[in-house]
Motif scaffolding. Structure first.
Motif, short mmCIF file in Angstrom:
data_model
loop_
_atom_site.label_atom_id
_atom_site.label_comp_id
_atom_site.label_asym_id
_atom_site.label_seq_id
_atom_site.Cartn_x
_atom_site.Cartn_y
_atom_site.Cartn_z
N ASP A 181 42.70 40.07 49.16
CA ASP A 181 44.88 39.75 49.16
C ASP A 181 44.81 39.62 50.83
OD1 ASP A 181 45.54 40.19 46.48
OD2 ASP A 181 45.01 41.68 46.70
N MET A 210 45.98 30.61 46.22
CA MET A 210 46.75 30.74 44.38
C MET A 210 46.63 30.36 43.12
SD MET A 210 50.42 30.57 46.88
CE MET A 210 52.02 31.07 45.39
N ARG A 211 46.05 28.92 43.90
CA ARG A 211 45.53 28.48 41.81
C ARG A 211 44.19 29.00 41.36
NH1 ARG A 211 45.07 25.23 38.23
NH2 ARG A 211 43.93 23.08 38.28
N SER A 238 43.08 32.19 42.39
CA SER A 238 42.72 33.77 41.87
C SER A 238 43.75 34.48 41.17
CB SER A 238 43.14 34.48 43.36
OG SER A 238 45.09 34.12 43.33
N GLY A 247 48.03 33.67 41.32
CA GLY A 247 48.55 33.74 43.29
C GLY A 247 50.26 34.59 43.29
N ASP A 248 50.28 36.30 42.24
CA ASP A 248 50.65 37.39 42.40
C ASP A 248 49.84 38.16 42.83
OD1 ASP A 248 52.95 35.97 41.28
OD2 ASP A 248 52.42 35.94 38.88
N SER A 249 50.70 38.75 43.57
CA SER A 249 48.78 39.62 44.66
C SER A 249 49.62 41.01 44.65
CB SER A 249 48.94 39.42 45.95
OG SER A 249 49.51 38.29 46.28
N HIS A 276 45.60 36.56 52.30
CA HIS A 276 45.92 36.01 51.84
C HIS A 276 47.52 36.06 52.72
CE1 HIS A 276 48.87 34.02 49.01
NE2 HIS A 276 49.85 34.65 49.06
N GLN A 326 49.05 33.76 55.39
CA GLN A 326 50.73 33.74 55.55
C GLN A 326 51.66 34.17 56.61
OE1 GLN A 326 51.92 36.26 52.24
NE2 GLN A 326 52.38 35.07 50.81
#
Length: 85
Positions: free
Chosen positions: A2, A77-78, A80, A83-85, A5, A9
């Motif tokens: 996370d 995202m692919r 993990s 990709g919803d963290s 990620h 971003q």
């Protein structure tokens, strides 16, 4: 995962803004956006060939960095689980 990620971003946001700024700083070759945002003023500043080459280099390096960050975010995202963290 996370933390990576979030860092990617943030890096994507910064590189997007800087890339937009650098693209707008380029010397115009026709009556485009560069003329609209100070066409007469930029002619004296961008007349140096060295400055234009350095601007091109920075833009290309930042564009490649932007692309790598997007690919890295897509891979995270692919793999993990959506990709919803």
């Amino acid at each position: 995962m996370d933390v990576l990620h979030v860092i990617l971003q943030i890096l994507l946001g910064i590189t997007s803004l800087l890339l937009t700024l650098l693209i707008l700083l380029h010397k115009g070759r026709g009556g485009g956006l560069s003329d609209m945002f100070g066409g007469g003023m930029s002619s004296g500043l961008s007349s140096s060939g060295v400055a234009e080459r350095n601007l091109n280099r920075f833009t290309v390096i930042l564009g490649v960095t932007w692309g790598v960050v997007i690919i890295a975010l897509g891979l995270i995202m692919r793999f993990s689980g959506g990709g919803d963290s």
